[in-house]
Design a protein around this motif. Structure first.
Motif, PDB file in Angstrom:
ATOM      1  N   UNK A 116       0.767  -1.279   0.134  1.00  0.00           N
ATOM      2  CA  UNK A 116       0.035   0.181  -0.125  1.00  0.00           C
ATOM      3  C   UNK A 116       0.820   1.187  -0.118  1.00  0.00           C
ATOM      4  N   UNK A 117       1.809   1.192   0.921  1.00  0.00           N
ATOM      5  CA  UNK A 117       2.939   2.378   0.771  1.00  0.00           C
ATOM      6  C   UNK A 117       3.346   2.664  -0.607  1.00  0.00           C
ATOM      7  N   UNK A 118       3.802   1.564  -1.300  1.00  0.00           N
ATOM      8  CA  UNK A 118       4.621   1.428  -2.465  1.00  0.00           C
ATOM      9  C   UNK A 118       3.764   2.062  -3.567  1.00  0.00           C
ATOM     10  N   UNK A 119       2.486   1.478  -3.518  1.00  0.00           N
ATOM     11  CA  UNK A 119       1.552   1.841  -4.725  1.00  0.00           C
ATOM     12  C   UNK A 119       0.683   3.039  -4.370  1.00  0.00           C
ATOM     13  N   UNK A 120       0.511   3.506  -3.206  1.00  0.00           N
ATOM     14  CA  UNK A 120      -0.486   4.710  -2.925  1.00  0.00           C
ATOM     15  C   UNK A 120       0.175   5.755  -2.207  1.00  0.00           C
ATOM     16  N   UNK A 121       0.962   5.456  -0.990  1.00  0.00           N
ATOM     17  CA  UNK A 121       1.512   6.553  -0.239  1.00  0.00           C
ATOM     18  C   UNK A 121       2.639   7.272  -1.280  1.00  0.00           C
ATOM     19  N   UNK A 122       3.667   6.590  -1.542  1.00  0.00           N
ATOM     20  CA  UNK A 122       4.837   7.023  -2.203  1.00  0.00           C
ATOM     21  C   UNK A 122       4.231   7.774  -3.650  1.00  0.00           C
ATOM     22  N   UNK A 123       3.529   7.507  -4.347  1.00  0.00           N
ATOM     23  CA  UNK A 123       2.919   8.292  -5.421  1.00  0.00           C
ATOM     24  C   UNK A 123       2.185   9.395  -5.025  1.00  0.00           C
ATOM     25  N   UNK A 124       1.365   9.499  -3.936  1.00  0.00           N
ATOM     26  CA  UNK A 124       0.966  10.590  -3.426  1.00  0.00           C
ATOM     27  C   UNK A 124       2.070  11.633  -2.791  1.00  0.00           C
ATOM     28  N   UNK A 125       2.966  11.169  -2.168  1.00  0.00           N
ATOM     29  CA  UNK A 125       4.280  11.652  -1.912  1.00  0.00           C
ATOM     30  C   UNK A 125       5.038  12.366  -3.114  1.00  0.00           C
ATOM     31  N   UNK A 126       4.943  11.724  -4.335  1.00  0.00           N
ATOM     32  CA  UNK A 126       5.555  12.317  -5.344  1.00  0.00           C
ATOM     33  C   UNK A 126       4.867  13.498  -5.880  1.00  0.00           C
ATOM     34  N   UNK A 127       3.610  13.406  -5.984  1.00  0.00           N
ATOM     35  CA  UNK A 127       2.509  14.256  -6.348  1.00  0.00           C
ATOM     36  C   UNK A 127       2.716  15.725  -5.474  1.00  0.00           C
ATOM     37  N   UNK A 128       2.948  15.575  -4.190  1.00  0.00           N
ATOM     38  CA  UNK A 128       3.245  16.555  -3.220  1.00  0.00           C
ATOM     39  C   UNK A 128       4.449  17.143  -3.581  1.00  0.00           C
ATOM     40  N   UNK A 129       5.420  16.133  -3.608  1.00  0.00           N
ATOM     41  CA  UNK A 129       6.748  16.803  -3.836  1.00  0.00           C
ATOM     42  C   UNK A 129       6.727  17.906  -5.134  1.00  0.00           C
ATOM     43  N   UNK A 130       5.988  17.240  -6.274  1.00  0.00           N
ATOM     44  CA  UNK A 130       5.943  18.146  -7.444  1.00  0.00           C
ATOM     45  C   UNK A 130       5.070  19.355  -7.438  1.00  0.00           C
ATOM     46  N   UNK A 131       3.978  19.339  -6.536  1.00  0.00           N
ATOM     47  CA  UNK A 131       3.209  20.446  -6.272  1.00  0.00           C
ATOM     48  C   UNK A 131       3.882  21.511  -5.513  1.00  0.00           C
TER      49      UNK A 131
END
Length: 143
Positions: A116-131
């Motif tokens: 769940x962290x690899x497929x959901x939380x880390x992509x959310x983190x990536x979007x957060x970093x980008x934003x």
């Protein structure tokens, strides 16, 4: 808001380093930081040592990725591209778990949280970093 992001990156980096060192220093058998040891029986020492060495290398790469996350928590804007690349690698690592023969293992309590962290939380983190690091265009009335 970027303070929280920086904290999350630092914490994630520390967790990744901890997980990486468990295998890079302990090999396939691990150091036991994630649970039981003695779960593997070696039937061919030479082949085991080769595979163990490969696992230590992969774990060393994982450990280095953790250091990049920590560095990104310090130099967020400069490390944006590297951080997003790290997130993408983690996502693909999560997808690779589906190549295993036993799908029920993915849904068990030992793997499901990581997945769940690899497929959901880390992509959310990536979007957060980008934003958080995207440059806002300068409006013509601000020139």
């Amino acid at each position: 808001m970027t303070y929280l992001l920086r904290f999350v990156l630092f914490a994630a980096g520390c967790a990744v380093i901890w997980l990486g060192l468990n295998v890079s220093l302990g090999g396939i058998k691990t150091l036991g930081w994630q649970g039981a040891v003695g779960f593997i029986a070696i039937t061919d020492v030479e082949i085991f040592n080769v595979q163990d060495n490969h696992m230590r290398f992969i774990a060393g790469v994982w450990t280095a990725l953790g250091f990049l996350l920590i560095l990104g928590s310090i130099a967020l804007d400069q490390m944006r591209g590297v951080l997003v690349a790290c997130i993408i690698m983690i996502f693909f690592g999560g997808l690779s778990r589906f190549s295993g023969q036993e799908l029920s293992v993915l849904l068990g309590q030992d793997i499901a949280p990581s997945l769940a962290a690899e497929l959901i939380l880390f992509p959310i983190l990536g979007f957060w970093i980008y934003q958080a690091t995207v440059k806002q265009p300068v409006k013509s009335d601000q020139i």
